[in-house]
Design a protein around this motif. Sequence first.
Motif, PDB file in Angstrom:
ATOM      1  N   LEU A 104       0.839  -1.208   0.000  1.00 52.59           N
ATOM      2  CA  LEU A 104       0.000   0.000   0.000  1.00 52.59           C
ATOM      3  C   LEU A 104       0.871   1.253   0.000  1.00 52.59           C
ATOM      4  O   LEU A 104       0.585   2.231  -0.698  1.00 52.59           O
ATOM      5  CB  LEU A 104      -0.896  -0.040   1.244  1.00 52.59           C
ATOM      6  N   CYS A 107       0.172   5.566   0.007  1.00 54.32           N
ATOM      7  CA  CYS A 107      -0.752   5.421  -1.127  1.00 54.32           C
ATOM      8  C   CYS A 107      -1.312   6.753  -1.650  1.00 54.32           C
ATOM      9  O   CYS A 107      -1.754   7.603  -0.883  1.00 54.32           O
ATOM     10  CB  CYS A 107      -1.903   4.509  -0.713  1.00 54.32           C
ATOM     11  N   THR A 108      -1.276   6.866  -2.979  1.00 54.96           N
ATOM     12  CA  THR A 108      -1.885   8.026  -3.640  1.00 54.96           C
ATOM     13  C   THR A 108      -2.853   7.547  -4.725  1.00 54.96           C
ATOM     14  O   THR A 108      -3.078   8.236  -5.716  1.00 54.96           O
ATOM     15  CB  THR A 108      -0.797   8.922  -4.274  1.00 54.96           C
ATOM     16  N   ARG A 109      -3.404   6.342  -4.545  1.00 55.37           N
ATOM     17  CA  ARG A 109      -4.209   5.742  -5.613  1.00 55.37           C
ATOM     18  C   ARG A 109      -5.558   6.415  -5.806  1.00 55.37           C
ATOM     19  O   ARG A 109      -6.153   6.286  -6.870  1.00 55.37           O
ATOM     20  CB  ARG A 109      -4.402   4.244  -5.339  1.00 55.37           C
ATOM     21  N   CYS A 110      -6.090   7.043  -4.768  1.00 51.08           N
ATOM     22  CA  CYS A 110      -7.356   7.762  -4.959  1.00 51.08           C
ATOM     23  C   CYS A 110      -7.220   9.171  -4.394  1.00 51.08           C
ATOM     24  O   CYS A 110      -6.237   9.489  -3.712  1.00 51.08           O
ATOM     25  CB  CYS A 110      -8.539   7.003  -4.348  1.00 51.08           C
ATOM     26  N   LEU A 112      -8.428  10.668  -1.990  1.00 53.53           N
ATOM     27  CA  LEU A 112      -8.411  10.871  -0.534  1.00 53.53           C
ATOM     28  C   LEU A 112      -7.008  11.129   0.006  1.00 53.53           C
ATOM     29  O   LEU A 112      -6.850  11.662   1.096  1.00 53.53           O
ATOM     30  CB  LEU A 112      -9.040   9.667   0.185  1.00 53.53           C
ATOM     31  N   HIS A 113      -6.009  10.792  -0.773  1.00 51.68           N
ATOM     32  CA  HIS A 113      -4.641  11.012  -0.276  1.00 51.68           C
ATOM     33  C   HIS A 113      -4.309  12.503  -0.195  1.00 51.68           C
ATOM     34  O   HIS A 113      -3.436  12.900   0.555  1.00 51.68           O
ATOM     35  CB  HIS A 113      -3.619  10.287  -1.164  1.00 51.68           C
ATOM     36  N   ARG A 117      -5.812  13.872   4.719  1.00 56.23           N
ATOM     37  CA  ARG A 117      -5.522  12.745   5.616  1.00 56.23           C
ATOM     38  C   ARG A 117      -4.186  12.983   6.334  1.00 56.23           C
ATOM     39  O   ARG A 117      -3.255  13.542   5.756  1.00 56.23           O
ATOM     40  CB  ARG A 117      -5.438  11.431   4.834  1.00 56.23           C
ATOM     41  N   ILE A 120      -2.531   6.864   6.857  1.00 61.93           N
ATOM     42  CA  ILE A 120      -3.340   5.729   6.396  1.00 61.93           C
ATOM     43  C   ILE A 120      -3.718   4.886   7.607  1.00 61.93           C
ATOM     44  O   ILE A 120      -2.876   4.604   8.463  1.00 61.93           O
ATOM     45  CB  ILE A 120      -2.539   4.892   5.371  1.00 61.93           C
ATOM     46  N   VAL A 177     -12.331   2.245   3.182  1.00 65.96           N
ATOM     47  CA  VAL A 177     -11.258   3.152   2.734  1.00 65.96           C
ATOM     48  C   VAL A 177     -10.342   3.428   3.922  1.00 65.96           C
ATOM     49  O   VAL A 177     -10.783   3.490   5.068  1.00 65.96           O
ATOM     50  CB  VAL A 177     -11.790   4.484   2.139  1.00 65.96           C
ATOM     51  N   LYS A 178      -9.078   3.597   3.605  1.00 64.87           N
ATOM     52  CA  LYS A 178      -8.075   3.693   4.670  1.00 64.87           C
ATOM     53  C   LYS A 178      -7.645   5.135   4.949  1.00 64.87           C
ATOM     54  O   LYS A 178      -6.784   5.347   5.794  1.00 64.87           O
ATOM     55  CB  LYS A 178      -6.861   2.837   4.283  1.00 64.87           C
ATOM     56  N   CYS A 179      -8.216   6.075   4.232  1.00 60.58           N
ATOM     57  CA  CYS A 179      -7.897   7.482   4.490  1.00 60.58           C
ATOM     58  C   CYS A 179      -9.184   8.225   4.824  1.00 60.58           C
ATOM     59  O   CYS A 179     -10.252   7.928   4.270  1.00 60.58           O
ATOM     60  CB  CYS A 179      -7.245   8.120   3.266  1.00 60.58           C
ATOM     61  N   THR A 194     -11.270   1.665  -5.350  1.00 60.83           N
ATOM     62  CA  THR A 194      -9.813   1.729  -5.448  1.00 60.83           C
ATOM     63  C   THR A 194      -9.149   1.150  -4.204  1.00 60.83           C
ATOM     64  O   THR A 194      -8.135   0.461  -4.290  1.00 60.83           O
ATOM     65  CB  THR A 194      -9.352   3.200  -5.626  1.00 60.83           C
ATOM     66  N   CYS A 195      -9.720   1.434  -3.058  1.00 60.82           N
ATOM     67  CA  CYS A 195      -9.080   1.030  -1.803  1.00 60.82           C
ATOM     68  C   CYS A 195      -9.422  -0.402  -1.386  1.00 60.82           C
ATOM     69  O   CYS A 195      -8.588  -1.095  -0.795  1.00 60.82           O
ATOM     70  CB  CYS A 195      -9.481   1.993  -0.687  1.00 60.82           C
TER      71      CYS A 195
END
Length: 300
Positions: A104, A107-110, A112-113, A117, A120, A177-179, A194-195
């Motif tokens: 992970l 992470c900047t995949r979505c 929310l990063h 936040r 994570i 989601v983690k963020c 995504t998450c």
Amino acid sequence: MPLTLDPELRRALAARIRYYNEMGIYDFYRRPPSDREGAVPISVDEEEIAVSTNQPESGEEMGPRKAAAVAIQGDENIFDLIALKPEQSVSDPVKALKIIREDLGDCTRCVLHKQGRKQIVFGVGNPAAELMFVGEGPGADEDEKGEPFVGRAGQLLNNMIKAMGIEREQVYIANIVKCRPPGNRTPEREECATCSPFLMRQIAVIKPKVIVALGAVAAKTLLAMNASMMQLRGRFYDFRPAGVRVNDWSNDPRWDGCKLAVTYHPAFLLRDPRQKGEAWKDLQMVMKELGMKAPGKNAH
Ligand code: SF4
């Protein structure tokens, strides 16, 4: 004669496949030999591993998701490579979860990063838990501490867990989601999509007997279905983590998925305490499934 792939090429293919996984593409199929006649020798050119959104060719087995077609010469079983997740070869769930966390990364995949936040929030608890709780996403307290369900809703969840006769440390707790979504808004569908593959991998490592989805976002994402809480609650669903080839890599032939139940999110119960009785019914159903003895009191 089997074709042995160059290690560099294997690494390049693995990276490409991981990229497709992150795009939400998990199922791959192999073209029959007749289709491969005239295929150019294997390389990592764009055309060699082609993502196809077309319907499967007749006779091909495909999952419901988009498929990627891999044109390969030789007998090398590239599908073993496709099935591999980094944590696959690790039997210790603590190490396997660490690998997923490392994967992970920052992470900047979505989006929310970049929406405030602080960190994570990966998940916490027993890596071999029989019971897992999955919520929606971190709030302000969780974002601050890096642990799910540590605020007021977390206190209530702790009480719900205690009412079941167990401790928080015995279960595993995570979110879709983690963020933290800004202003505690509901995570968007795309953010969940995504998450959640990382959560699916966590579930496949932990191999719980029962998952309790806390609230509609968790339930709808895990079950990939759109329904009201009234429709979703009160029954068990057979659950297998999407995108994970459970039998290929669980190292435990006895685990072929688990049961999933849906109940109210503790934050909702704080807003509407009258529903606590309903939530308790859901938890009693879970306890029965797990063969747990009810201590005989409700959550407060
Ligand atoms: S919510 Fe998940 S996918 Fe989005 S940035 Fe955070 S860890 Fe990455």
